[in-house]
Design a protein around this motif. Structure first.
Motif, PDB file in Angstrom:
ATOM      1  N   VAL A   1     -19.538  40.966 -25.364  1.00 43.33           N
ATOM      2  CA  VAL A   1     -19.780  41.019 -23.928  1.00 43.33           C
ATOM      3  C   VAL A   1     -18.718  40.161 -23.249  1.00 43.33           C
ATOM      4  N   VAL A   2     -17.812  40.794 -22.520  1.00 41.32           N
ATOM      5  CA  VAL A   2     -16.689  40.096 -21.891  1.00 41.32           C
ATOM      6  C   VAL A   2     -16.885  40.151 -20.383  1.00 41.32           C
ATOM      7  N   VAL A   3     -16.972  38.995 -19.751  1.00 41.34           N
ATOM      8  CA  VAL A   3     -17.289  38.910 -18.331  1.00 41.34           C
ATOM      9  C   VAL A   3     -16.204  38.116 -17.619  1.00 41.34           C
ATOM     10  N   GLY A   4     -15.808  38.585 -16.427  1.00 38.12           N
ATOM     11  CA  GLY A   4     -14.896  37.810 -15.604  1.00 38.12           C
ATOM     12  C   GLY A   4     -13.772  38.635 -15.026  1.00 38.12           C
ATOM     13  N   THR A   5     -13.044  38.009 -14.106  1.00 36.25           N
ATOM     14  CA  THR A   5     -11.920  38.649 -13.444  1.00 36.25           C
ATOM     15  C   THR A   5     -10.785  37.634 -13.353  1.00 36.25           C
ATOM     16  N   SER A   6      -9.677  38.076 -12.795  1.00 35.99           N
ATOM     17  CA  SER A   6      -8.563  37.162 -12.547  1.00 35.99           C
ATOM     18  C   SER A   6      -8.639  36.525 -11.170  1.00 35.99           C
ATOM     19  N   VAL A   7      -9.692  36.820 -10.418  1.00 37.05           N
ATOM     20  CA  VAL A   7      -9.875  36.236  -9.092  1.00 37.05           C
ATOM     21  C   VAL A   7     -10.287  34.774  -9.242  1.00 37.05           C
ATOM     22  N   PRO A   8      -9.711  33.863  -8.463  1.00 42.26           N
ATOM     23  CA  PRO A   8     -10.082  32.448  -8.581  1.00 42.26           C
ATOM     24  C   PRO A   8     -11.579  32.241  -8.394  1.00 42.26           C
ATOM     25  N   GLY A   9     -12.089  31.264  -9.129  1.00 41.71           N
ATOM     26  CA  GLY A   9     -13.509  30.947  -9.032  1.00 41.71           C
ATOM     27  C   GLY A   9     -14.177  31.110 -10.376  1.00 41.71           C
TER      28      GLY A   9
ATOM     29  N   GLY B   1     -26.317  32.945 -22.032  1.00 37.15           N
ATOM     30  CA  GLY B   1     -25.758  32.785 -23.365  1.00 37.15           C
ATOM     31  C   GLY B   1     -25.120  34.031 -23.936  1.00 37.15           C
ATOM     32  N   SER B   2     -24.340  33.806 -24.978  1.00 34.43           N
ATOM     33  CA  SER B   2     -23.708  34.842 -25.800  1.00 34.43           C
ATOM     34  C   SER B   2     -22.829  35.783 -24.989  1.00 34.43           C
ATOM     35  N   MET B   3     -21.774  35.243 -24.398  1.00 36.65           N
ATOM     36  CA  MET B   3     -20.787  36.036 -23.666  1.00 36.65           C
ATOM     37  C   MET B   3     -19.411  35.409 -23.854  1.00 36.65           C
ATOM     38  N   ARG B   4     -18.382  36.246 -23.694  1.00 40.03           N
ATOM     39  CA  ARG B   4     -17.014  35.750 -23.556  1.00 40.03           C
ATOM     40  C   ARG B   4     -16.714  35.705 -22.065  1.00 40.03           C
ATOM     41  N   LEU B   5     -16.246  34.565 -21.601  1.00 39.46           N
ATOM     42  CA  LEU B   5     -16.012  34.399 -20.174  1.00 39.46           C
ATOM     43  C   LEU B   5     -14.525  34.203 -19.920  1.00 39.46           C
ATOM     44  N   ARG B   6     -14.008  34.918 -18.937  1.00 37.43           N
ATOM     45  CA  ARG B   6     -12.593  34.760 -18.579  1.00 37.43           C
ATOM     46  C   ARG B   6     -12.498  34.463 -17.091  1.00 37.43           C
ATOM     47  N   SER B   7     -11.714  33.454 -16.768  1.00 40.73           N
ATOM     48  CA  SER B   7     -11.569  33.075 -15.371  1.00 40.73           C
ATOM     49  C   SER B   7     -10.358  32.174 -15.226  1.00 40.73           C
ATOM     50  N   THR B   8      -9.748  32.206 -14.065  1.00 35.32           N
ATOM     51  CA  THR B   8      -8.633  31.291 -13.801  1.00 35.32           C
ATOM     52  C   THR B   8      -9.129  29.936 -13.313  1.00 35.32           C
ATOM     53  N   GLU B   9     -10.399  29.866 -12.929  1.00 39.25           N
ATOM     54  CA  GLU B   9     -10.930  28.594 -12.407  1.00 39.25           C
ATOM     55  C   GLU B   9     -12.316  28.309 -12.973  1.00 39.25           C
TER      56      GLU B   9
ATOM     57  N   ARG C   1     -23.833  29.177 -26.443  1.00 39.35           N
ATOM     58  CA  ARG C   1     -23.052  30.161 -27.187  1.00 39.35           C
ATOM     59  C   ARG C   1     -22.130  31.005 -26.297  1.00 39.35           C
ATOM     60  N   MET C   2     -21.418  30.320 -25.445  1.00 40.12           N
ATOM     61  CA  MET C   2     -20.376  30.968 -24.658  1.00 40.12           C
ATOM     62  C   MET C   2     -19.024  30.715 -25.320  1.00 40.12           C
ATOM     63  N   PHE C   3     -18.109  31.620 -25.088  1.00 44.02           N
ATOM     64  CA  PHE C   3     -16.736  31.454 -25.575  1.00 44.02           C
ATOM     65  C   PHE C   3     -15.809  31.629 -24.384  1.00 44.02           C
ATOM     66  N   ALA C   4     -14.902  30.653 -24.202  1.00 43.02           N
ATOM     67  CA  ALA C   4     -13.922  30.739 -23.116  1.00 43.02           C
ATOM     68  C   ALA C   4     -12.604  30.171 -23.611  1.00 43.02           C
ATOM     69  N   SER C   5     -11.511  30.806 -23.211  1.00 42.34           N
ATOM     70  CA  SER C   5     -10.198  30.312 -23.624  1.00 42.34           C
ATOM     71  C   SER C   5      -9.216  30.481 -22.484  1.00 42.34           C
ATOM     72  N   GLY C   6      -8.236  29.588 -22.465  1.00 45.88           N
ATOM     73  CA  GLY C   6      -7.153  29.668 -21.502  1.00 45.88           C
ATOM     74  C   GLY C   6      -5.845  29.901 -22.227  1.00 45.88           C
ATOM     75  N   PRO C   7      -4.732  29.919 -21.498  1.00 50.79           N
ATOM     76  CA  PRO C   7      -3.433  30.110 -22.154  1.00 50.79           C
ATOM     77  C   PRO C   7      -3.109  28.931 -23.066  1.00 50.79           C
ATOM     78  N   GLU C   8      -2.680  29.238 -24.308  1.00 49.64           N
ATOM     79  CA  GLU C   8      -2.484  28.182 -25.307  1.00 49.64           C
ATOM     80  C   GLU C   8      -1.387  27.211 -24.910  1.00 49.64           C
ATOM     81  N   LYS C   9      -0.274  27.728 -24.359  1.00 52.60           N
ATOM     82  CA  LYS C   9       0.857  26.851 -24.064  1.00 52.60           C
ATOM     83  C   LYS C   9       0.641  26.023 -22.804  1.00 52.60           C
TER      84      LYS C   9
END
Length: 928
Positions: A107-115, A129-137, A152-160
């Motif tokens: 389950v992948v949730v989120g947008t590239s919109v700030p917030g 619980g139990s989601m992948r979350l993507r967000s710039t903020e 049990r959430m998973f979130a990641s940002g740019p590695e570099k």
């Protein structure tokens, strides 16, 4: 350390391990469903049959005690939760259970919109619980809320460049929030902001944060327990402001404080935050530095305990994680984190970050209080930590007997039993055997799942069929023959061809594909479908495919292949030197030895079909000839120039290129010789400039009322507007001749407007010689070229043979160099003032409608000085020259000549003696 993603948690599991009250009897509707895709509706009621399309729609309808169950998929939305549960009846949002420990929710949730991806304000009794979350903020933001669980959430940002925005941020009058079993990678970590009370941060992994992994600011009563915090730029945990009455236990801190400002700091507690705060049973490895900052003072472990009384059971050891491990067991056997935690620490959950229970490792002494078996950090080591099911066959016709071998990684020596489920409807088989045969009797696709159980009651399953390449999947098919299928895909660049073998079929797995390209090269074998092959020369071939299947059967198929160059336009370039073997290489000259070849690269793009270079040979130790051909091409029996001791000979060469563009090969026949190569342009299929051949016309002859060109001087030559060359021409083909020179030297032809001495050359001469060479050179902006003389004084003659421009039609196609005529072996010498006709159109793959050819003309054994005139058959003999020669010598020249209507050229001997004539073909032009 390898990063490990988090996994999903059921609502029932959360209630059990977090100590939430058990709900009352089920309401009429206990579950709302969300599933992006066809058949969903945000205006419905979120049933299993017609789920909501978005999580936001479910959030507006959910009632206390209900669970919003989210199906795997992508949900490009930001979710704001405004509804609350009640004590004992929370509202729950959870992704589909991923199926096994270590598997990240789909389950992948989120947008590239700030917030933030999920925002809660003024709510209570909520579980997410139990989601992948993507967000710039940030992933989750909780404000003025209570009794909230983020699990049990998973979130990641740019590695570099990790984001500094927290993955989870608490603010305002927020209380009793649990942040558990999450995995945050390259984010801003966790921020417990001012005003928050009684926050539990437990069993999380935070790696590579741009800040401290966990920051607590003016938030008293925070418990930070059982977390694994590593590789973060700031400290592992910071208590700032007034964040007293905190508990810091059972954590693993490793390699934090990477930024210079923090310098290996793992734990930082402000003076006001030390009041009522307890820190113990942590693994704190400061890489030899003072890892603690307590009330403003830095301490090593021993000094920390002596000064504060804290950390009496802390350890300063590295808690390593194996570089390669199953996601079921991130720790390694013997790790100091095993069985050493305080089981009474707040927030000790029933399972670890991966959903695994705590087990007593019989190989490790229990060093925690009360003989506890909890491990420090977010992971619990398991003796049984990997199970793989490995069938000896994965495809075949029914009845198909498959032997499945189970491989396990079990470090405690506990006896194992295995439950085999073959997925075909037969009852599971329970046995202590790690290998079992099973016969599939019906067509279908089946997944073998093996569950291993140890004597301690630990159960672990092999990878299920839903997880791609690592599954144990069996395809059972109808009995049938093995058939081979071979097709030629769309042509690649130049002579590269791709073969499609995917149509080959067998009920058994095809174990080998063998392709004979049909050109005499060795057959190529692969276990995969599809081949690419580069033919050495154009032609028509018969390729043969042979396939072998797992039953040992073979079958073959053939396909006709035409390998040909694509007709191409010309791209002129300013003259550039590619090679000069006289220049030292590794401190010594590097001439071309006898029989030696050398690969040369030019600045031509992939897909370029041929290059135009000027080749000069000098310092020869014996009579020899130079052959220029495509890289890896076979010797052709032709030559490009002949040179003897004491001679310096130059000739223009048009050479086919390899399929990647830019590479060709030169070879020397005998002795040692220096070679100089200058680059003048290349042919490319999409190039706009095309060739227009002209009946040769003399543009310059300094013998006619002009003076010789002096040393270091240039003679300008207006090309456009003369001899049929229009103003829009971009490059020109000239036959340039030096005659009556007074010194040894060379001529260089280049576009007008160049500064300084040229770095390339076109022809070389000695005193008294007459030396010609053909030149293809870009025109200056004024339509001129300049002819530079290096030394002495010499007369210069220039004849135009054609030009390149957008108004032309001629597209060039190279051929494998081929000899069209050799009067030494057929026809006898050309007599004085005689001529020979050479057939080019219709020969050596040249089509009948070719309008011009690219030739190399060689004269040898001449009885007198003279020159050869090349012209289209049927046209008047022009007053120009293609090759100039001396009595008894050997001379070669590149000749780009129009063809007569019958595809022939005529070569006229303008000398008082007979001579032998050799004609080699290098390519042809056709009109677009």
């Amino acid at each position: 350390m390898r990063l490990r993603p988090a996994v999903g948690l059921t609502a029932a599991g959360l209630i059990a391990v977090l100590g939430l009250p058990v709900p009352v009897a089920a309401a009429e509707v206990t579950t709302l469903y969300v599933g992006a895709g066809t058949g969903c509706s945000d205006t419905g009621t979120g049933t299993r049959a017609v789920p909501y399309c978005t999580i936001g729609a479910a959030a507006e309808a959910v009632e206390p005690g209900q669970t919003v169950r989210i199906a795997p998929g992508r949900y490009p939305e930001q979710v704001t939760i405004t509804r609350s549960g009640t004590p004992g009846h929370p509202i729950t949002f959870r992704g589909e259970d991923p199926g096994r420990p270590g598997k990240v929710s789909e389950v992948v949730v989120g947008t590239s919109v700030p917030g933030p991806t999920i925002a809660m304000k003024g709510v209570h009794d909520v579980v997410v619980g139990s989601m992948r979350l993507r967000s710039t903020e940030g992933a989750v933001a909780v404000t003025d809320s209570s009794a909230v669980t983020v699990d049990r959430m998973f979130a990641s940002g740019p590695e570099k460049t990790p984001t500094t925005t927290p993955a989870v941020a608490l603010s305002g009058a927020t209380s009793d929030v649990t942040i558990s079993r999450n995995s945050f990678v390259s984010t801003g970590g966790v921020l417990v902001g001012a005003g928050a009370r009684r926050t539990l941060v437990t069993t999380n992994e935070i790696d590579g944060s741009a800040e401290a992994a966990i920051r607590v600011v003016d938030a008293p009563g925070t418990a930070v327990t059982h977390n694994t915090l590593s590789g973060n730029r700031g400290p592992g945990t910071v208590l700032a402001g007034g964040s007293g009455d905190a508990v810091l236990k059972n954590n693993v801190f490793s390699s934090n404080g990477a930024d210079a400002a923090w310098s290996g700091l793992e734990l930082s507690v402000s003076e006001a935050s030390t009041r009522g705060t307890a820190a113990d049973y942590n693994s704190v490895h400061g890489s030899g530095q003072a890892a603690y900052l307590w009330a403003g003072a830095r301490h090593t472990l021993a000094a920390f305990t002596d000064a504060t009384g804290q950390g009496a059971h802390d350890t300063d050891v590295t808690v390593d994680f194996p570089g390669s491990h199953s996601t079921y067991s991130p720790l390694y056997e013997g790790s100091p984190a095993i069985d050493s935690a305080d089981p009474s620490a707040p927030g000790a959950l029933g399972t670890d970050l991966l959903g695994l229970p705590a087990l007593d490792d019989p190989k490790v002494a229990n060093t925690g209080p009360q003989g506890g078996v909890r491990d420090r950090g977010a992971y619990e080591f398991q003796g049984l930590h990997q199970v793989e099911a490995d069938p000896d066959l994965n495809q075949g016709p029914y009845p198909l007997t498959v032997n499945t071998t189970v491989r396990t990684d079990e470090s405690w020596g506990a006896p194992l039993s295995y439950t085999y489920d073959f997925g075909d409807g037969t009852p599971p088989v329970v046995t202590t055997e790690s290998e079992l045969a099973h016969t599939f009797t019906a067509k279908g696709d089946y997944a073998i799942l093996v569950t291993a159980t140890d004597s301690l009651g630990r159960r672990l399953a092999s990878v299920p069929a839903s997880e791609g390449a690592y599954q144990a999947r069996i395809s059972v098919r109808d009995p049938g023959p093995l058939t081979a299928a071979l097709a030629v895909a769309a042509p690649g660049p130049n002579l590269e061809r791709t073969f499609d073998t995917s149509g080959s079929t067998s009920p058994w797995k095809i174990t080998k594909y063998t392709l004979d390209p049909g050109d005499g090269t060795p057959a190529e074998s692969s276990i995969f479908e599809g081949f690419g092959h580069v033919y050495a020369e154009p032609g028509t071939y018969t390729a043969t495919l042979t396939v072998t299947d797992q039953a040992g059967r073979t079958a073959s198929a053939t396909a006709g292949v035409t390998a040909a160059y694509t007709p191409a336009g010309f791209v002129p370039v300013p003259p550039k030197r590619l090679l000069d073997t006289r220049e030292p290489m590794m401190g010594r000259p590097w001439p071309l030895g006898p029989g030696e070849s050398r690969v040369i690269g030019m600045d031509a793009p992939a897909g370029a079909t041929a290059g135009v270079v000027n080749v000069t040979a000098t310092n020869a130790g014996t009579d020899t000839h130079i052959d220029v051909r495509p890289w890896k091409g076979r010797p052709t029996g032709t030559s490009n120039l002949n040179v003897g001791p004491g001679q310096t000979v130059a000739n223009l060469v048009t050479v086919p290129l390899d399929s990647n563009g830019g590479y060709f090969e030169i070879s020397n026949n005998a002795g040692a010789v220096d070679v100089i190569i200058d680059f003048f342009g290349y042919y490319e299929p999409d190039a706009a400039d095309r060739f227009t051949p002209l009946t040769p016309v003399r543009l310059l002859d300094t013998r006619q009322g002009g003076a010789k060109v002096g040393p270091g001087a240039s003679v300008p030559l207006q090309v456009t507007g003369a001899g049929g060359v229009p103003a829009g021409a971009h490059a020109v083909v000239l036959n340039v001749t030096a005659t009556e020179p007074t010194d040894t030297g060379y001529l260089a032809v280049r576009p007008s407007g160049q500064d300084g001495r040229p770095s390339t050359s076109n022809l070389n001469f000695r005193p008294g010689q007459t030396v010609p060479n053909q030149v293809i050179v870009p025109l200056g902006a004024d339509g001129k070229v300049e002819i530079f003389n290096n030394s002495g004084a010499t007369h210069v003659v220039a004849d135009v043979a054609g030009y390149y421009g957008a108004d032309g039609k001629g597209l060039f196609t190279p051929v494998t160099p081929v000899r069209l005529q050799d009067t030494r072996t057929a026809g006898g010498p050309v007599p004085a003032y005689g001529s020979r006709s050479v057939q080019a159109g219709g020969a050596a793959g040249v089509p009948a409608d070719a309008v011009a050819g690219v030739f190399n003309l060689t004269v040898t054994g001449a009885g007198a000085d003279g020159h050869v005139i090349g012209h289209p058959d049927g046209s008047a003999v022009p007053g120009t020259s293609s090759v100039n020669f001396t009595a008894g010598g050997t001379a070669s020249d590149h000749a780009q000549l129009p063809l007569g209507a019958n595809g022939r050229i005529d070569l006229v001997n303008r000398s008082a003696g007979g001579m032998h004539l050799i004609t080699d073909l290098f390519g042809y032009f056709t009109n677009a």
